[in-house]
Structure formats: structure tokens, C-alpha cells
Scaffold this motif. Structure first.
Motif, short mmCIF file in Angstrom:
data_model
loop_
_atom_site.label_atom_id
_atom_site.label_comp_id
_atom_site.label_asym_id
_atom_site.label_seq_id
_atom_site.Cartn_x
_atom_site.Cartn_y
_atom_site.Cartn_z
N GLY A 1 -68.28 71.36 47.48
CA GLY A 1 -69.45 71.76 47.51
C GLY A 1 -69.92 72.85 46.54
N LEU A 2 -68.78 73.41 45.96
CA LEU A 2 -68.99 74.58 44.92
C LEU A 2 -69.63 74.14 43.79
N THR A 3 -70.78 74.83 43.41
CA THR A 3 -71.67 74.21 42.20
C THR A 3 -70.93 74.72 40.67
N ASN A 4 -70.45 75.82 40.99
CA ASN A 4 -69.80 76.51 39.95
C ASN A 4 -68.44 76.10 39.58
N LEU A 5 -67.77 75.16 40.54
CA LEU A 5 -66.31 74.91 40.52
C LEU A 5 -65.81 73.90 39.09
N ALA A 6 -64.98 74.82 38.23
CA ALA A 6 -64.55 73.92 36.95
C ALA A 6 -63.60 73.21 37.23
N GLY A 7 -62.76 73.15 38.32
CA GLY A 7 -61.76 72.16 38.57
C GLY A 7 -60.79 72.60 39.80
N ILE A 8 -59.89 71.56 39.99
CA ILE A 8 -58.81 72.16 40.84
C ILE A 8 -57.46 71.65 40.38
N LEU A 9 -56.95 72.56 40.02
CA LEU A 9 -55.42 72.39 39.40
C LEU A 9 -54.16 72.15 40.56
N LEU A 10 -53.77 71.06 40.60
CA LEU A 10 -52.71 70.58 41.42
C LEU A 10 -51.46 71.29 41.28
N LYS A 11 -50.62 72.07 42.16
CA LYS A 11 -49.34 72.46 41.91
C LYS A 11 -48.42 71.11 42.36
N PRO A 12 -47.07 71.36 41.51
CA PRO A 12 -46.76 72.27 40.42
C PRO A 12 -47.56 71.97 39.26
N PHE A 13 -47.63 73.03 38.43
CA PHE A 13 -48.35 72.73 37.07
C PHE A 13 -47.34 73.48 36.05
N THR A 14 -47.46 73.05 34.89
CA THR A 14 -46.86 74.05 33.82
C THR A 14 -47.50 75.10 33.45
N LEU A 15 -47.11 76.29 32.78
CA LEU A 15 -47.98 76.92 32.05
C LEU A 15 -48.93 76.56 30.89
N GLY A 16 -48.52 75.75 30.32
CA GLY A 16 -49.27 74.82 29.45
C GLY A 16 -50.44 74.18 30.06
N GLU A 17 -50.41 73.65 31.13
CA GLU A 17 -51.36 72.94 31.74
C GLU A 17 -52.38 73.85 32.67
N LEU A 18 -51.99 75.05 32.74
CA LEU A 18 -52.84 76.16 33.31
C LEU A 18 -53.81 76.61 32.28
N ARG A 19 -53.12 76.87 31.15
CA ARG A 19 -53.75 77.41 30.00
C ARG A 19 -54.88 76.48 29.44
N ALA A 20 -54.60 75.21 29.22
CA ALA A 20 -55.59 74.37 28.82
C ALA A 20 -56.46 74.06 29.94
N HIS A 21 -56.33 74.04 31.22
CA HIS A 21 -57.46 74.02 32.45
C HIS A 21 -58.52 75.25 32.17
N VAL A 22 -57.79 76.32 31.92
CA VAL A 22 -58.48 77.62 31.68
C VAL A 22 -59.37 77.45 30.57
N ALA A 23 -58.86 77.12 29.56
CA ALA A 23 -59.66 77.07 28.14
C ALA A 23 -60.75 76.13 28.45
N GLN A 24 -60.72 74.90 29.20
CA GLN A 24 -61.45 73.94 29.29
C GLN A 24 -62.75 74.51 30.08
N ALA A 25 -62.28 75.39 31.13
CA ALA A 25 -63.26 75.73 32.24
C ALA A 25 -64.16 76.93 31.57
#
Length: 119
Positions: A93-117
Motif C-alpha cells: 500500500g505504500l505509494t513511495n515504495l521503491a522495492g523490497i529486497l529479500l534477504k539474504p542479499f549481497t552488498l552488490g545487490e543492495l547497492r544496485a537496488h539503492v541506485a535504482q531506487a
């Protein structure tokens, strides 16, 4: 780059993710639970580019934090981290939700999701 509020109740995870995001030039502040995160947001009048929060935390969970943050600061981009796939429905329901990152994730995946968001 961006000003990020990182909220996670595990100090070692917070520190690791903070350092990783700072490698990309981000200014990262941290909080240990949702209530502290909300206090930090309120003190800064929501002046963050991204709220990056875990879901399962004491006092106030990440979904409740995200909902309150979205209500008060509708332009704040929110990215949620969770190891629980059932949390997707609560966050949808969050209109400003850029995504949900499922654990476990790598630091590279986090950095990519943040850059995309922030993109």
C-alpha cells in the motif's frame, strides 16, 4: 550523492551496509529500530533521499516506520529489506515504495537496488 537513513536492529548488519553504501558516496545515518528511525526522520524533518529499513525490529517494525514516514513525507523514497516473503502484502500500500529486497542479499545487490531506487 544521496542522504540515506538506514534502519536495522542488528549493529553488525547496520555497520556493514553503511560502509558499503558510503563506498558509493552516500551520506548514511543509522538507527537501531523503527522508533529511533522515526525520531531521526522527525528531527531532520524528513530531509533524506531514501529510507532503507529492515522489517523485523523491536519497538516499531519497518513496515510501521515506512507507513508513518510515507504519510508524513510523501516524497521520501522507501526501500524495505526482509527475510520474510509474507511482508510483501503489508508493504504494497505504500505509494513511495521503491522495492523490497529479500534477504539474504549481497552488498552488490543492495547497492544496485539503492541506485535504482534513487535513479
Amino acid at each position: 550523492m544521496a542522504r540515506i537513513l538506514l534502519v536495522d536492529d542488528e549493529a553488525s548488519v547496520r555497520g556493514f551496509l553503511k560502509r558499503g553504501l558510503e563506498l558509493d558516496g552516500h551520506d548514511v545515518e543509522t538507527a537501531g529500530d523503527g522508533a529511533e528511525g522515526l525520531d531521526t526522520l522527525t528531527a531532520a524533518r524528513g530531509a533524506f533521499d531514501l529510507l532503507l529499513t529492515d522489517v523485523r525490529m523491536p519497538l516499531m517494525d519497518g513496515i510501521a516506520l515506512a507507513q508513518e514516514a510515507a504519510a508524513q513525507w510523501p516524497d521520501l523514497v522507501i526501500l524495505i529489506m526482509t527475510g520474510y516473503s509474507d511482508q510483501h502484502e503489508r508493504a504494497q500500500g505504500l505509494t513511495n515504495l521503491a522495492g523490497i529486497l529479500l534477504k539474504p542479499f549481497t552488498l552488490g545487490e543492495l547497492r544496485a537496488h539503492v541506485a535504482q531506487a534513487l535513479g
